[in-house]
Each structure stands twice: as C-alpha cells, then as structure tokens.
Write a protein that holds these residues in place. Structure first.
Motif, PDB file in Angstrom:
ATOM      1  N   HIS A   8       0.072  -3.547   1.252  1.00 17.30           N
ATOM      2  CA  HIS A   8      -0.776  -3.200   2.384  1.00 17.30           C
ATOM      3  C   HIS A   8      -1.668  -4.392   2.717  1.00 17.30           C
ATOM      4  O   HIS A   8      -2.052  -5.152   1.818  1.00 17.30           O
ATOM      5  CB  HIS A   8      -1.668  -1.988   2.082  1.00 17.30           C
TER       6      HIS A   8
ATOM      7  N   ILE B 296      -4.857  -5.566   5.741  1.00 16.89           N
ATOM      8  CA  ILE B 296      -5.669  -5.307   6.939  1.00 16.89           C
ATOM      9  C   ILE B 296      -6.189  -6.633   7.456  1.00 16.89           C
ATOM     10  O   ILE B 296      -6.786  -7.401   6.702  1.00 16.89           O
ATOM     11  CB  ILE B 296      -6.843  -4.349   6.628  1.00 16.89           C
TER      12      ILE B 296
ATOM     13  N   SER C 182       0.568  -4.246  14.442  1.00 14.66           N
ATOM     14  CA  SER C 182       0.405  -3.249  13.374  1.00 14.66           C
ATOM     15  C   SER C 182       1.722  -2.505  13.196  1.00 14.66           C
ATOM     16  O   SER C 182       2.229  -1.889  14.135  1.00 14.66           O
ATOM     17  CB  SER C 182      -0.706  -2.260  13.734  1.00 14.66           C
TER      18      SER C 182
ATOM     19  N   GLN D 136       2.771  -2.882   4.818  1.00 16.31           N
ATOM     20  CA  GLN D 136       2.125  -2.170   5.926  1.00 16.31           C
ATOM     21  C   GLN D 136       0.974  -3.023   6.432  1.00 16.31           C
ATOM     22  O   GLN D 136      -0.016  -3.226   5.712  1.00 16.31           O
ATOM     23  CB  GLN D 136       1.609  -0.808   5.453  1.00 16.31           C
ATOM     24  N   LEU D 137       1.100  -3.536   7.638  1.00 11.96           N
ATOM     25  CA  LEU D 137       0.084  -4.398   8.243  1.00 11.96           C
ATOM     26  C   LEU D 137      -0.704  -3.611   9.277  1.00 11.96           C
ATOM     27  O   LEU D 137      -0.121  -3.007  10.176  1.00 11.96           O
ATOM     28  CB  LEU D 137       0.733  -5.614   8.903  1.00 11.96           C
ATOM     29  N   SER D 138      -2.011  -3.643   9.134  1.00  9.55           N
ATOM     30  CA  SER D 138      -2.890  -3.028  10.125  1.00  9.55           C
ATOM     31  C   SER D 138      -3.748  -4.119  10.748  1.00  9.55           C
ATOM     32  O   SER D 138      -4.389  -4.894  10.026  1.00  9.55           O
ATOM     33  CB  SER D 138      -3.798  -1.980   9.474  1.00  9.55           C
ATOM     34  N   VAL D 139      -3.734  -4.202  12.072  1.00  4.82           N
ATOM     35  CA  VAL D 139      -4.531  -5.177  12.789  1.00  4.82           C
ATOM     36  C   VAL D 139      -5.637  -4.438  13.538  1.00  4.82           C
ATOM     37  O   VAL D 139      -5.369  -3.553  14.359  1.00  4.82           O
ATOM     38  CB  VAL D 139      -3.661  -5.990  13.773  1.00  4.82           C
TER      39      VAL D 139
END
Lengths: 111, 115
Positions: B10, B12, B86, B111-114
C-alpha cells in the motif's frame, strides 16, 4: 485497438447449478484467450486458456468455447460451489504481448 | 519455485509527487508486464519488459515509465501523480521466447492512493 465486451457484469446462481459468462472481441488477429479468477483482495489467477486453433477446452468443472467466426468465447462452470464465488475476467491477446481484459463478471454462488 | 512479489503493498501519495513500485518476477520467468486496475474494472496493460527493454506499451502517457534489471525484476515509475492514478498496480511475469507472451502469473499488487 482490441476491445473485449463481457456479460453479464453480475451473476448469482444456486450451489450446484451452472454458470455461463460470455465475451466478444473485436480484433480478428486475436489468438489467445485466457480466463482469470480474482477473489476479493487477491491477485488474478489463470484458471483456463484456449488458443485460436482450438474450439473447446475442458478442465474438470470448467470449460471454455471459442467461435472465431463470430468472435465469441465463453466460460462454463458446472456444479458450482461457494468457493467459485469471485470476479472472472475474460481476456484476449492480439499480437505478441498485450492482453486486453474484459470488465469482469462478479459470480456469487448461493449455498 | 517462488511467486511474483510486489512492494510496497500500500502507498499513499499526494498529487504531483513521484512514485516507484517494485516487482520480483517468478523464478525462471524473463518477462514482466505491468497493469493498472481501477476499482471495479479489469486490469489495463501499461507496458511489458523483455530482456531489459520495453517491447510493448498500452495507452498510458510517458510519465509512466519502467525498468527491468538483469535478474528480471522490474520497477514502475509514475511522475507527476494525478488523482486518477489511484488504483491497484499489478505486476505479472511470464516466460517468453522471441517476445511472445504466454501465461501470466500476477503479483498481489500495490494499492496506490493519490490524495
């Protein structure tokens, strides 16, 4: 580029019944058609594949059919079990590398 | 036989930043492909590396770039991150000859969250 349409987007069946997922592709040069199963939060896993020189392939409860003329291919699961619940992706390959995925079918097997 | 491993699991980031994702291919495999999977969608092909060179690319802008190392591991770099980046980024390895891709084995993804 290649376009893969997959139906239905969701499918619910009773345990023991059969499930059928259908896909169409656009590029007549497509020559390889794998199917992937993705359980919630997990990686896609190859469950069966078929090449363009074969019309049907079976592996235990899973079978795939390919109609090159109509550019259709289908996944058939017989005697469904709760562990078959997952998202299934049909995929086509035109050329030597790029795989094009359908949008997926969420299969729910109701005990 | 070891499977495909990806790191981190993961991540962020904020808009405009850069990110590097890593992938170790399955033992004996010489080809690595990267896919982007948005929520509720099928994976989309980003690019493929074979013998340390990019030998195929999907419809992604140049700010998506990659590398493959002599041990066949790979990196995916994304510059100038946008909110739409994302997604789950999947790496897949395979054994190919002459650039022809056969059965893909996927990693568990990053899992990339921008924000």
């Amino acid at each position: 580029g290649e376009n893969v349409e997959q139906h239905p987007s969701t499918l619910s069946v009773q345990e023991g019944d059969s499930a059928v997922i259908k896909c169409t592709y656009s590029d007549s040069a497509s020559n390889y058609f794998p199917w992937y199963k993705q359980e919630l939060g997990k990686r896609p896993q190859l469950i069966i594949d078929i090449r363009s020189n074969v019309g049907e392939k079976k592996d235990q409860r899973i079978a795939v059919t390919l109609n090159k003329t109509a550019k259709h291919f289908s996944l058939h699961i017989t005697e469904t079990q709760p562990e078959d619940s997952a998202v299934y992706f049909c995929v086509s390959r035109a050329g030597s590398y790029q795989l094009t995925f359908g949008k997926g079918t969420k299969l729910s097997v109701i005990p | 036989e070891t499977g495909v491993t990806q790191s981190p699991t993961h991540l962020i980031k904020t808009r405009g930043q850069q990110v590097t994702l890593r992938c170790s291919s399955q033992s004996g495999h010489n080809t690595v492909s990267w896919y982007q999977q948005a929520l509720g969608q099928g994976p989309q092909f980003i690019f493929q590396y074979y013998r340390e060179e990019e030998n195929g690319r999907g419809n992604f802008p140049p700010r998506f770039s990659g590398l493959q190392f002599p041990n066949y591991s790979s990196e995916l770099n994304v510059n100038a991150l946008e909110l739409d980046d994302s997604a789950l980024y999947l790496c897949a390895s395979s054994l190919a000859g002459g650039g022809t891709n056969e059965k893909l084995f996927f990693g568990s993804g990053t899992q990339l969250s921008v924000l």
